[in-house]
Design an enzyme around this catalytic site. Structure first.
Site, PDB file in Angstrom:
ATOM      1  N   CYS A  40     125.280   7.539  39.359  1.00 26.96           N
ATOM      2  CA  CYS A  40     124.866   7.838  37.724  1.00 26.96           C
ATOM      3  C   CYS A  40     123.530   6.425  37.623  1.00 26.96           C
ATOM      4  CB  CYS A  40     125.849   7.509  37.137  1.00 26.96           C
ATOM      5  SG  CYS A  40     126.429   8.955  36.493  1.00 26.96           S
ATOM      6  N   ASP A  51     127.664   3.053  32.465  1.00 25.63           N
ATOM      7  CA  ASP A  51     129.164   3.357  32.999  1.00 25.63           C
ATOM      8  C   ASP A  51     130.122   2.967  32.734  1.00 25.63           C
ATOM      9  OD1 ASP A  51     128.062   5.742  32.086  1.00 25.63           O
ATOM     10  OD2 ASP A  51     128.321   7.255  33.486  1.00 25.63           O
ATOM     11  N   LYS A 103     126.676  10.845  27.647  1.00 24.50           N
ATOM     12  CA  LYS A 103     126.339  11.391  28.131  1.00 24.50           C
ATOM     13  C   LYS A 103     127.515  12.802  28.778  1.00 24.50           C
ATOM     14  CE  LYS A 103     125.328   8.781  31.767  1.00 24.50           C
ATOM     15  NZ  LYS A 103     126.630   8.857  33.222  1.00 24.50           N
TER      16      LYS A 103
END
Length: 220
Positions: free
Chosen positions: A173, A24, A124
């Site tokens: 994450c 990310d 995601k």
């Protein structure tokens, strides 16, 4: 560059059974972004160097990719503010500012990095009903399960048995990805200098969790 220099010796020899997972690294998690991580942009020089050196035979990037009205957004819950918590499907859910909305600039992988070495991009958080922190599995959904992203199978098909994790956010994450990597049977290493948290207040708890999981923390 300091992150890459700290890691230089530890990453001197990487074989084809190892994969780098870059979690990310997107505009909305950078300073000034919708959900900025603490000093999120500090990882960019070291990560750029690591990608350019092509030390890994397998490189995976993940990308938060939310529809506009995602269940994790505080704006979808009357009376709640960002970073409040509510019960969702029997588990606590942190509510976030609207972030990484599909096809917006903040959702793009960071433009200052050369993403050419990346073999696979895992998007995601695409289901509006379910949050998704981990590279390997979604969060708990309304049916009581955590569906996989397919990443574990993709890695195994390529003979990978060890993963190195970096990216954002360290305490969300990246940490959840480390937990699920261990659960999936991968030897897991955490490149601490190439991660940043939402807030440094969580760093001690993150270190403790990684130690309990048996995750090797490199460069901490």
């Amino acid at each position: 560059m300091c992150g890459a220099l700290v890691l230089q010796d530890a990453l001197e020899i990487i074989d084809t059974r190892c994969a780098l997972l870059v979690v990310d690294v997107q505009g909305d998690f950078m300073p000034g972004g919708a959900l900025a991580c603490a000093d999120g942009d500090a990882i960019l020089p070291g990560l750029s160097q690591l990608l350019c050196e092509r030390r890994f035979a397998h490189v995976v990037a993940t990308q938060d990719w939310h529809p506009a009205r995602h269940v994790s957004f505080a704006s979808e819950h009357a009376g709640y503010q960002p970073f409040d918590t509510l019960d969702l499907y029997g588990e606590p859910q942190t509510l976030w500012p609207d972030h990484c909305v599909q096809n917006t600039p903040g959702a793009r992988l960071h433009p200052d990095l050369d993403w050419a070495p990346v073999d696979l991009i895992v998007r995601k958080g695409c289901d509006p009903r379910i949050d998704s922190y981990s590279a390997f599995r979604n969060n708990l959904g309304p049916d009581g399960t955590r569906p996989t992203t397919g990443l574990a199978g993709w890695l195994r098909e390529r003979g990978v048995d060890s993963v190195y994790l970096c990216g954002l956010a360290r305490d969300v994450c990246v940490l959840w990805s480390a937990e699920d990597a261990v659960a999936a049977g991968f030897k897991t290493r955490f490149l601490w200098p190439l991660t940043r948290p939402v807030t440094h207040d969580t760093d001690a708890a993150t270190r403790q969790r990684l130690t309990r999981l048996g995750v090797e923390t490199i460069g901490a």
